[in-house]
Design an enzyme around this catalytic site. Sequence first.
Site, PDB file in Angstrom:
ATOM      1  N   GLY A 376      43.067  34.714  40.384  1.00 44.06           N
ATOM      2  CA  GLY A 376      42.221  34.761  41.558  1.00 44.06           C
ATOM      3  C   GLY A 376      41.016  33.859  41.415  1.00 44.06           C
ATOM      4  O   GLY A 376      40.760  33.284  40.340  1.00 44.06           O
ATOM      5  N   PRO A 377      40.236  33.712  42.469  1.00 46.62           N
ATOM      6  CA  PRO A 377      39.055  32.840  42.429  1.00 46.62           C
ATOM      7  C   PRO A 377      37.999  33.375  41.455  1.00 46.62           C
ATOM      8  O   PRO A 377      38.025  34.547  41.066  1.00 46.62           O
ATOM      9  CB  PRO A 377      38.542  32.889  43.874  1.00 46.62           C
ATOM     10  CG  PRO A 377      39.674  33.423  44.679  1.00 46.62           C
ATOM     11  CD  PRO A 377      40.461  34.308  43.788  1.00 46.62           C
ATOM     12  N   PRO A 378      37.055  32.528  41.070  1.00 49.86           N
ATOM     13  CA  PRO A 378      35.965  32.997  40.184  1.00 49.86           C
ATOM     14  C   PRO A 378      35.113  34.058  40.874  1.00 49.86           C
ATOM     15  O   PRO A 378      34.932  34.039  42.097  1.00 49.86           O
ATOM     16  CB  PRO A 378      35.148  31.717  39.924  1.00 49.86           C
ATOM     17  CG  PRO A 378      36.055  30.587  40.254  1.00 49.86           C
ATOM     18  CD  PRO A 378      36.982  31.078  41.322  1.00 49.86           C
ATOM     19  N   GLY A 379      34.604  34.981  40.076  1.00 49.99           N
ATOM     20  CA  GLY A 379      33.682  35.983  40.593  1.00 49.99           C
ATOM     21  C   GLY A 379      34.327  37.135  41.320  1.00 49.99           C
ATOM     22  O   GLY A 379      33.630  37.917  41.968  1.00 49.99           O
ATOM     23  N   GLY A 381      36.074  39.581  39.778  1.00 42.98           N
ATOM     24  CA  GLY A 381      36.124  40.777  38.939  1.00 42.98           C
ATOM     25  C   GLY A 381      37.341  40.880  38.049  1.00 42.98           C
ATOM     26  O   GLY A 381      37.736  41.989  37.675  1.00 42.98           O
ATOM     27  N   LYS A 382      37.937  39.762  37.661  1.00 45.63           N
ATOM     28  CA  LYS A 382      39.136  39.822  36.813  1.00 45.63           C
ATOM     29  C   LYS A 382      38.798  40.342  35.415  1.00 45.63           C
ATOM     30  O   LYS A 382      39.489  41.222  34.877  1.00 45.63           O
ATOM     31  CB  LYS A 382      39.784  38.434  36.717  1.00 45.63           C
ATOM     32  CG  LYS A 382      40.235  37.880  38.060  1.00 45.63           C
ATOM     33  CD  LYS A 382      40.910  36.541  37.920  1.00 45.63           C
ATOM     34  CE  LYS A 382      39.950  35.469  37.441  1.00 45.63           C
ATOM     35  NZ  LYS A 382      38.864  35.195  38.410  1.00 45.63           N
ATOM     36  N   THR A 383      37.744  39.803  34.815  1.00 53.52           N
ATOM     37  CA  THR A 383      37.366  40.238  33.463  1.00 53.52           C
ATOM     38  C   THR A 383      36.876  41.682  33.466  1.00 53.52           C
ATOM     39  O   THR A 383      37.251  42.482  32.606  1.00 53.52           O
ATOM     40  CB  THR A 383      36.277  39.308  32.910  1.00 53.52           C
ATOM     41  OG1 THR A 383      36.755  37.960  32.915  1.00 53.52           O
ATOM     42  CG2 THR A 383      35.921  39.706  31.488  1.00 53.52           C
ATOM     43  N   SER A 708      50.688  22.381  52.359  1.00 58.64           N
ATOM     44  CA  SER A 708      50.452  23.340  53.443  1.00 58.64           C
ATOM     45  C   SER A 708      49.643  22.763  54.595  1.00 58.64           C
ATOM     46  O   SER A 708      49.460  23.434  55.612  1.00 58.64           O
ATOM     47  CB  SER A 708      49.736  24.583  52.891  1.00 58.64           C
ATOM     48  OG  SER A 708      48.455  24.250  52.410  1.00 58.64           O
ATOM     49  N   LYS A 751      42.776  31.996  52.447  1.00 61.71           N
ATOM     50  CA  LYS A 751      42.706  31.078  53.583  1.00 61.71           C
ATOM     51  C   LYS A 751      42.128  31.765  54.817  1.00 61.71           C
ATOM     52  O   LYS A 751      41.307  31.189  55.548  1.00 61.71           O
ATOM     53  CB  LYS A 751      44.100  30.529  53.875  1.00 61.71           C
ATOM     54  CG  LYS A 751      44.630  29.605  52.785  1.00 61.71           C
ATOM     55  CD  LYS A 751      46.012  29.064  53.126  1.00 61.71           C
ATOM     56  CE  LYS A 751      46.496  28.094  52.043  1.00 61.71           C
ATOM     57  NZ  LYS A 751      47.827  27.540  52.348  1.00 61.71           N
TER      58      LYS A 751
END
Length: 830
Positions: A376-379, A381-383, A708, A751
């Site tokens: 997913g994009p940065p920021g 909450g993956k970590t 796309s 998107k």
Amino acid sequence: MNFLSLLKGSLKETAKDKVPGEEFPLLPLRELVLFPHTMIPVFITYKPGMAAVSEALRRDMRLFAACLNAQEAGETYSSGSVMRIVQHLRLPDNTFRVVLQGEYRATIAASVKQKDLALVTVKPIPGALADPLSTETIALMRTVQKSFVRYAEFSKKVSTDTLAAVEKAENPEHLANLICNALAVQAERKIVLLSMGDSLKRLETLLETLERENEIFGIQQNISAQVKIRLEKTQREYILHEQLKEIHRELGQSQGEDEFAELERAIEGKGPRLEVLLKARKELARLRKLQSLSPEAGVLRAYLEWIAELPWSDSSPDAGDLKAAEQILDANHLSLRKPKERILEFIAVHHLIALEQTKTQETGHTGKGPILCFVGPPGTGKTSLGKSVAQALGRRFVRISLGGLRDEAEIRGHRKIYVGALPGKILQSMRKAGTINPVLLLDEIDKLAGDFRGDPAAALLEVLDPEQNAAFTDHYLEVSYDLSQVLFITTANSLHTIPYPLLDRMEIIAIPGYGEHEKLAIARRCLVPKVRAENGLERALISFTDEAIRYIIRSWTMESGVRSLERELARCIRRIAREALEQEYGTDTAKPLSSFEKTLDREGVERLLGKGKYKNALVFQEARIGVSYGLAWTETGGALLPVETSRFEGTGELLITGNIGEVMKESGRIALSYLRSVQGRYGLQEDLGKSTFHIHVPEGAIPKDGPSAGITLAVSLFSTLCQIPPQPGFAMTGELTLTGRILPIGGLKEKLLAALRNGMERVLLPRDNQEDWAELDEEIRTALGVHFVETAEEAFAVLFSGSMLRLPPAAAPLGTAGASSGYSDLPVIS
């Protein structure tokens, strides 16, 4: 009363004839041989000893003390001493502290056992010589006394009272008993001296023992002198080891318990497999033969310490409470339904397997650890989601950053023959975790690099394969290590840079960007309290209105995550902190910080931050010919992609500018070829071969690529050809084929969030993405009107429905634009 006076008094009291065949309780002693004419305190803590003391106290205060035979379990030597209990003290735990005074030597003639108590009949050992003593006996006694004085000088452990008593001894029996009691030799040799009946032969044997001990002390001094000459003063540790080895070699003894034995016990205590244990013992045997300061000894010692510190069998119990785990995940993270469901599934399966093993009384692994990849994009909450997973499972959490890692040895370690060699990051993290089943987060796996030193992604193939990682081999360790119970979680912003064999081993879970409602909730629940605490205003009463937070989100951030939002909130709080300090809040006792109160609305935020950074300058309020708006997915989230096209006379050439990649250029050529093939269907009679088309995508400093944008390019070209603008407020995405089909796309949520951020009201999507649309949050579905199309013809019918062209009827939208979802008041700036 001192020790000698007590001893003399006791000797006078026991000056009576020895009665042959007397019966005494047997006091077994461990590694302790007692002699007559001596007095010694003893702690009795074992049952046979306590029974013997209790029986002696009931009789005449006497017992027979004999040393336990190490070769025969539970049996004592036949020789011992009859001892009198001079003092005794029963402790609260029923153990005894007694002071024993030796009377005479004896041997066991018969014994009777009664549970813990043994009664023995003893026979005295003759040893006293008749007076007067011969000249040879006196000379032998004096020689023994001199030898003992030398021994006392070497040993430094003989008291002055004992030396005085030895010098005043008047008969061989008394002299031998005093010296044997003070001599620090093995119990077996003391038993020999205790059991000898011939006094002269006993003195000769005692003299031989003393001279041997004195010779050993002399050799020790010579060794010390030689080693001091050979080595520097800073090498004291080496000197001590050398002395110890030489002494044991001269004595013919083993070194006994030492640092190597302690290291071996530490390794065995970790419970490793037999293969690891055999390898450790082999290296330990090599280490024993090496000099302590040799380079190879340091390498082997470090290697064995690593084996001793790694977890081989210790594991933390997994939480089986699904409700508690779900509460933890919901408390720490908003939304993220799919990742939470997958974690709860793992906990449920793991718990069921453990229950079945408990019922069948089996042992072993409770299922393989899954390999999850949060993308997913940065920021977003993956970590932090990885930390929450560990908290929900009740496991240890360790994070490994893989960003920029380019050396394969960072994963597999270096061979221990190299200077400064260490295991790889995987085993270092396992040592840090201390258990065999932690949650191991491999952060930024898409940022791995490779060079001439190897490819770390190739090394991770074994780590992240559930079928292979049960026997992971680190170059440093040289034995396999079990990683099958580790829960691996990887994070990435994009999957394009991850090699396919590595990607195939992971279960991909998308972490989409946050919508405005989600960002608002995150800011209220997490970000505002966090930045207040970080900037010293935790006790102050500071709050933001919803309108103020929405203004920051719309005008000061353009992201899928919340990092920029946190920075802008922190900027507001820092300026409020300065204002509070200028008004002397917190410094004046009359103005405590808890009394500082401030509520920020939109005007207050504008005053602190200024005018907004993002103004949607690329979006025109009115419809324009040749302008269409595509939706793109990037590693940082979704983005709006304006496309502008102009036409002029030329040779049929297609120009594409704006830092466009090859795939997107091909999409432009496909769009133009498709329009040439269908221009008659729409009544377009121009000769396209005599026209040149120039397609430009603004923000040329930003690279753009991907298939796309095909339908977006086709709409822009079609608008230019027919000189009719598409309907305003429309964003679109979809890959266009040469026959006019529109293929599905990925990154739908990112998107659509980009469309909302830029004020779009309606979107045009491929029909094959209907299932993805149905899984989106309701707030997004109600905020946007959506048209699903399968061909370019259907797309043109939707976007140019009010024109004079021959177009099929447009499909009705599925969503409702401008619904009360928080997005209806987004500004559209021309």
